[in-house]
Motif scaffolding. Structure first.
Motif, PDB file in Angstrom:
ATOM      1  N   SER A 140      -0.333 -10.994   4.779  1.00 46.93           N
ATOM      2  CA  SER A 140      -1.088 -10.186   3.821  1.00 46.93           C
ATOM      3  C   SER A 140      -0.107  -9.342   3.023  1.00 46.93           C
ATOM      4  N   VAL A 154      -4.766   1.290  -4.075  1.00 47.85           N
ATOM      5  CA  VAL A 154      -4.521  -0.126  -3.817  1.00 47.85           C
ATOM      6  C   VAL A 154      -5.362  -0.902  -4.817  1.00 47.85           C
ATOM      7  N   ALA A 194      -0.209  -6.072  -0.090  1.00 42.90           N
ATOM      8  CA  ALA A 194      -0.989  -5.154  -0.935  1.00 42.90           C
ATOM      9  C   ALA A 194      -0.264  -4.955  -2.256  1.00 42.90           C
ATOM     10  N   SER A 248       0.440  -3.193   4.092  1.00 40.53           N
ATOM     11  CA  SER A 248      -0.816  -3.769   4.563  1.00 40.53           C
ATOM     12  C   SER A 248      -0.580  -4.358   5.941  1.00 40.53           C
ATOM     13  N   ALA A 266      -4.878  -1.425   4.151  1.00 42.36           N
ATOM     14  CA  ALA A 266      -3.816  -1.362   3.149  1.00 42.36           C
ATOM     15  C   ALA A 266      -3.766   0.035   2.561  1.00 42.36           C
ATOM     16  N   VAL A 324      -5.466  -6.877  -2.456  1.00 42.67           N
ATOM     17  CA  VAL A 324      -4.767  -7.354  -1.270  1.00 42.67           C
ATOM     18  C   VAL A 324      -4.941  -8.862  -1.237  1.00 42.67           C
TER      19      VAL A 324
END
Ligand SMILES: Nc1nc2c(c(=O)[nH]1)N[C@H]1C(S)=C(S)[C@@H](COP(=O)(O)O)O[C@H]1N2
Ligand SMILES: [Mo]
Length: 429
Positions: free
Chosen positions: A360, A315, A362, A286, A308, A318
């Motif tokens: 961040s 996914v 994922a 991500s 992501a 996130v």
């Protein structure tokens, strides 16, 4: 943030905007409504973008010193949605992008097959077609994260821009293999490109029968020469290096080729000095594109944005952290969330003007997530240059400047320069 608070923030923001407009005089300015003089641009046979957008370009890595064997990065933080426009799709080639005349193009399938076949481009287009959205990511993506101390000038482009996402049209490779008739005992496919690098990889037959595309279309038009015109392999979720461009033949066989392109490159040197080969699947990734490196923001409301993806499938979620991983907030995913493709995530946020670090990470449907930088280096030592998917940190300074928020690794210097690599700028080879 709960819904009510969010709308209060937005409300406060627009009120502020109104007051500002008042302070600057009427917002109804004459220039805005005066008719444009003269005629506009005449009809064009192939459109071009606004000249005001011309600074949205790929970033060409100086790291490999040549424009024929290197990489250009997609400007991820300057794009909207999830599809990468064809002119901005990242590039990686080992000997430049050949110009191939489709009239003379042939794809040969031979080796352990009942009927060796040569397909023209027209032949390929007569087969039932499939259009699917998939990301392609170079195994060398993220390589700038190896730099220590971290590069203060890092941008989202240079952090993760060796990845792009497109809607691909082509024939399932399984159909062509059925047409040729794979003989019992065959286990491997050896696709080869027609570029001067004679680029060659080994692909397990099982994956070839599963979801690999022999692609001729990219976002609704023919592949760009940089992406392998007229025909490339698209190998969903697997490292870019196996997605052979300018595809000219596929040898069906019982053993992998151990080609230069999968031995001298695209193997992973572990902390104990041993090497992993054939590590094809791309781990979850991500990247926050807003705010991100070298941008500047104002205190107030912002929609945090990013991309992501994962080579293991969809996914699932996130998360964004504002305290270097002690707590996480879940971002919204913009649907439809397609497997093995970019997903856009968003999170409303109010920046109070204090210094803060954003992370961040994922999570994919198989439960994989991204390691911190420290975890990544603990696992791999400092040798490996591929499959870097550690969390990228962005630091917002009190003046609103956004800089690389990765922390220096203790006692570490630059990793040793080795031959090979995939467009990472750490490399000086
Ligand atoms: N024939 C050929 N195919 C190739 C390459 C190449 O140099 N020659 N580079 C590979 C690598 S390392 C990557 S990451 C992807 C990049 O695809 P793109 O340039 O379309 O982004 O193509 C792969 N296929
Ligand atoms: Mo690559």
């Amino acid at each position: 943030m709960d819904r009510r608070k969010f709308f209060r923030l937005i409300g406060a923001g627009s009120l502020l905007g109104l007051l500002k407009a008042k302070a600057q005089g009427s917002p109804w300015r004459e220039e805005t409504f005066a008719p444009l003089r003269g005629l506009g641009t005449p009809l064009q046979e192939y459109g071009t973008r606004s000249p005001f957008e011309e600074e949205v370009i790929r970033y060409i890595s100086p790291g490999l010193r040549t424009r024929h064997s290197g990489a250009s990065f997609a400007p991820l933080e300057k794009l909207d949605g999830v599809l990468t426009p064809n002119g901005l799709f990242f590039e990686r080639h080992h000997a430049g992008a050949p110009q191939v005349d489709p009239e003379h193009y042939r794809l040969v399938i031979h080796g352990m097959v009942e009927r060796p076949l040569a397909f023209t481009l027209e032949d390929l287009k007569r087969f039932p077609s499939v259009t699917r959205t998939y990301f392609i990511e170079c195994a060398g993506n993220g390589q700038n994260g190896y730099r220590n101390p971290p590069d203060p000038e890092l941008t989202a482009t240079r952090s993760r821009g060796l990845a792009s996402n497109a809607s691909w049209t082509g024939v399932p490779l399984a159909l062509l293999l059925k047409e040729a008739g794979v003989k019992p005992g065959a286990r491997w496919l050896i696709p080869e490109g027609m570029d001067p690098a004679a680029y060659t990889r080994s692909l397990p037959l099982e994956k070839g029968m599963e979801d690999v595309l022999v692609a001729y279309g990219q976002n609704g038009e023919a592949l760009r020469p940089e992406q392998g015109y007229p025909v490339r392999l698209v190998v969903p979720g697997w490292e870019g290096s196996i997605q052979v461009k300018w595809l000219r033949r596929i040898l069906v066989t019982d053993l992998p080729a151990m080609a230069k392109d999968e031995t001298s490159e695209y193997t992973d040197l572990m902390a104990d000095g041993r090497v992993l080969a054939f590590t094809w699947i791309m781990e979850p990734q991500s990247i926050l594109t807003y705010p991100s490196g070298l941008q500047r923001i104002q205190p107030g409301f912002h929609e945090i944005r990013g991309l992501a993806w994962s080579g293991f499938g969809r996914v699932r979620r996130v998360e964004v952290s504002f305290d270097e991983g002690r707590s996480w907030r879940r971002a919204a995913l913009e649907g439809p969330v397609e497997p093995l493709a970019f997903v856009r995530f968003k999170l409303p946020w109010y920046w109070d003007g204090r210094e803060v670090v954003l992370w961040s990470r994922a999570w994919d449907e198989k439960g994989h997530t991204q390691p911190t930088r420290e975890e990544f280096f603990r696992r791999w030592g400092r040798n490996n240059r591929y499959h870097y998917n550690a969390i990228q940190a962005w630091r917002i300074l009190p003046d609103g400047r956004v800089v690389n928020g990765d922390r220096p690794l203790e006692g570490a210097s630059l990793p040793p320069a080795t031959a090979g690599g995939c467009g990472g700028e750490v490399l000086d080879v």
